[in-house]
Design a protein around this motif. Structure first.
Motif, PDB file in Angstrom:
ATOM      1  N   TYR A  22       0.816  -1.207   0.000  1.00 23.45           N
ATOM      2  CA  TYR A  22       0.000   0.000   0.000  1.00 23.45           C
ATOM      3  C   TYR A  22       0.854   1.263   0.000  1.00 23.45           C
ATOM      4  O   TYR A  22       0.370   2.343   0.316  1.00 23.45           O
ATOM      5  CB  TYR A  22      -0.934   0.009   1.217  1.00 23.45           C
ATOM      6  N   GLN A  25      -0.240   4.552  -1.510  1.00 26.92           N
ATOM      7  CA  GLN A  25      -1.275   5.337  -0.837  1.00 26.92           C
ATOM      8  C   GLN A  25      -0.692   6.392   0.099  1.00 26.92           C
ATOM      9  O   GLN A  25      -1.427   7.148   0.718  1.00 26.92           O
ATOM     10  CB  GLN A  25      -2.216   4.423  -0.052  1.00 26.92           C
ATOM     11  N   ALA A  83      -6.669   4.014  -9.321  1.00 25.30           N
ATOM     12  CA  ALA A  83      -7.723   3.281  -8.613  1.00 25.30           C
ATOM     13  C   ALA A  83      -9.088   3.720  -9.109  1.00 25.30           C
ATOM     14  O   ALA A  83      -9.307   4.895  -9.401  1.00 25.30           O
ATOM     15  CB  ALA A  83      -7.617   3.517  -7.103  1.00 25.30           C
ATOM     16  N   ASP A 107      -5.564  -0.702 -10.491  1.00 25.85           N
ATOM     17  CA  ASP A 107      -4.671  -1.197  -9.442  1.00 25.85           C
ATOM     18  C   ASP A 107      -5.371  -1.375  -8.105  1.00 25.85           C
ATOM     19  O   ASP A 107      -4.842  -2.028  -7.209  1.00 25.85           O
ATOM     20  CB  ASP A 107      -3.497  -0.225  -9.264  1.00 25.85           C
ATOM     21  N   GLU A 108      -6.536  -0.788  -7.958  1.00 22.47           N
ATOM     22  CA  GLU A 108      -7.281  -0.843  -6.703  1.00 22.47           C
ATOM     23  C   GLU A 108      -8.741  -0.545  -7.018  1.00 22.47           C
ATOM     24  O   GLU A 108      -9.038   0.203  -7.951  1.00 22.47           O
ATOM     25  CB  GLU A 108      -6.732   0.212  -5.735  1.00 22.47           C
ATOM     26  N   ASN A 110     -12.093   0.918  -5.067  1.00 18.18           N
ATOM     27  CA  ASN A 110     -12.470   1.607  -3.837  1.00 18.18           C
ATOM     28  C   ASN A 110     -13.983   1.774  -3.770  1.00 18.18           C
ATOM     29  O   ASN A 110     -14.616   2.114  -4.771  1.00 18.18           O
ATOM     30  CB  ASN A 110     -11.774   2.979  -3.795  1.00 18.18           C
ATOM     31  N   LYS A 149      -7.386  -7.690  -6.953  1.00 15.04           N
ATOM     32  CA  LYS A 149      -6.871  -6.378  -6.588  1.00 15.04           C
ATOM     33  C   LYS A 149      -7.359  -5.994  -5.197  1.00 15.04           C
ATOM     34  O   LYS A 149      -8.389  -6.492  -4.729  1.00 15.04           O
ATOM     35  CB  LYS A 149      -7.344  -5.316  -7.599  1.00 15.04           C
ATOM     36  N   PRO A 150      -6.644  -5.084  -4.523  1.00 14.70           N
ATOM     37  CA  PRO A 150      -7.117  -4.663  -3.200  1.00 14.70           C
ATOM     38  C   PRO A 150      -8.437  -3.917  -3.290  1.00 14.70           C
ATOM     39  O   PRO A 150      -8.626  -3.080  -4.179  1.00 14.70           O
ATOM     40  CB  PRO A 150      -5.993  -3.764  -2.681  1.00 14.70           C
ATOM     41  N   THR A 152     -10.715  -1.340  -1.221  1.00  9.39           N
ATOM     42  CA  THR A 152     -10.547  -0.382  -0.144  1.00  9.39           C
ATOM     43  C   THR A 152     -11.841   0.404   0.061  1.00  9.39           C
ATOM     44  O   THR A 152     -12.752   0.342  -0.758  1.00  9.39           O
ATOM     45  CB  THR A 152      -9.390   0.582  -0.455  1.00  9.39           C
TER      46      THR A 152
END
Length: 355
Positions: A22, A25, A83, A107-108, A110, A149-150, A152
């Motif tokens: 992370y 971020q 993201a 990449d992310e 959210n 992918k993460p 969040t």
């Protein structure tokens, strides 16, 4: 009032966490409706190689039921790391949208739990979800099952009459049990009735301390702070307490602040790009986009603040505002606007650091 101590049995199983770095971020540009589109993000990436860039909020309805997914999810490969922020409150629809977004290469992913507008409230999107932590957890879990992918969450410290010192720990704990590791917290309440979205970004008082306390309480989580941050001195102060800072309007209205991010916050020794060079590097992109049918002012509007505070900056802005919308306008208009700002004068005048 201290943090609610009732929920002190929170446990997060390590094997539920994705092995994700992370680090990007540490500094991010907030998702901003009508502002952080693909053209702005391309320009922002020229200024900073390290900043994490977010899309505007894209609703699940636009992805699943619209007729132009590319419009909402397409982006240039040079934008990475980038993201996608999703707006939705239905786990199944969020899962499907996440799967589609993953194919696009974000990449992310959210989840928006902070937008206070009436329109999104009526669709159970945004800040109203702060009152439904288990639903948010269900949404996050469904999203995680659809991507590698993460996933969040960006949230507020509370809404309306909620006591943030009670509900924010409860919210984070409920959602984090899904394995969600990263929370970006806008350090203001959102008032769902009585304040406009603009007023909700300015009137509710900032409470940075509660965000710091979330990091102290849950050190295994990645906590990013957002709200009212405009200067590097403040960013460094925040980073002594949390993992990352997210900057919104300042990064849009004064985009050259991004040119110092890599050196100030990521320890890079690469030279800062000049304002003029950043504009010049946009010319091939503009030529390509205009040739594909894009209007120049759809791109140049994101560049109006690049000479903020500089001699000639007002002339630059005026020339673009008066000419970029005209039929047939292309990169030559930007070149003509650029000629109104003396490059030598800027070189002879030391840049003011954003203290």
């Amino acid at each position: 009032m201290g943090i609610c101590t009732v929920l002190n049995t929170f446990e997060l199983e390590e094997n539920t966490l994705k092995s994700i770095d992370y680090g990007c971020q540490r500094f991010s540009v907030a998702p901003m409706l009508d502002w952080t589109d693909r053209h702005y993000r391309y320009f922002a990436r020229l200024l900073s190689k390290e900043a994490l860039l977010y899309t505007e909020m894209v609703t699940t309805g636009a992805i699943l039921f619209g007729n132009n997914t590319e419009r909402f999810l397409g982006f240039n490969a040079q934008e990475h790391p980038v993201a996608l922020q999703l707006g939705g409150g239905n786990p199944e629809e969020l899962a499907k949208s996440t799967a589609i977004a993953t194919e696009y290469g974000f990449d992310e992913i959210n989840l928006n739990v902070g937008c206070p507008s009436d329109r999104v409230q009526n669709n159970m999107i945004g800040a109203c979800l702060m009152a439904h932590p288990q639903l948010v957890a269900d949404c996050v879990q469904a999203m995680q099952a659809s991507t590698d992918k993460p996933v969040t969450v960006k949230c507020r410290i509370g809404i309306d009459e909620q006591d943030p010192y009670q509900i924010l720990p409860e919210f984070i704990e409920t959602v984090a049990k899904t394995g969600c590791r990263s929370f970006t917290i806008h350090a203001r309440k959102a008032w769902l009735k009585g304040l406009s979205p603009k007023e909700n970004r300015e009137i509710p008082p900032l409470d940075y301390d509660i965000v710091y306390q979330m990091k102290q309480r849950y050190p295994e989580l990645n906590i990013v702070i957002n709200g009212g941050i405009t200067q590097f001195e403040a960013m460094h102060q925040h980073l002594a307490h949390v993992d990352g800072v997210m900057v919104g309007r300042e990064a849009y209205q004064n985009p050259y602040i991004l040119a110092q991010v890599d050196q100030q916050l990521f320890g890079r020794d690469t030279p800062m790009i000049s304002r003029h060079d950043a504009v010049r590097l946009m010319l091939p992109y503009i030529e390509q986009q205009v040739s594909a049918g894009c209007y120049l002012n759809h791109i140049s509007r994101h560049m109006l603040g690049i000479f903020q505070g500089c001699a000639g900056g007002r002339k630059f802005r005026r020339y673009l505002s008066e000419n970029a919308h005209k039929p047939g306008s292309g990169p030559e208009v930007l070149e003509q606007a650029l000629a109104l700002v003396s490059e030598q004068a800027l070189l002879d005048t030391p840049e003011k650091e954003h203290a």
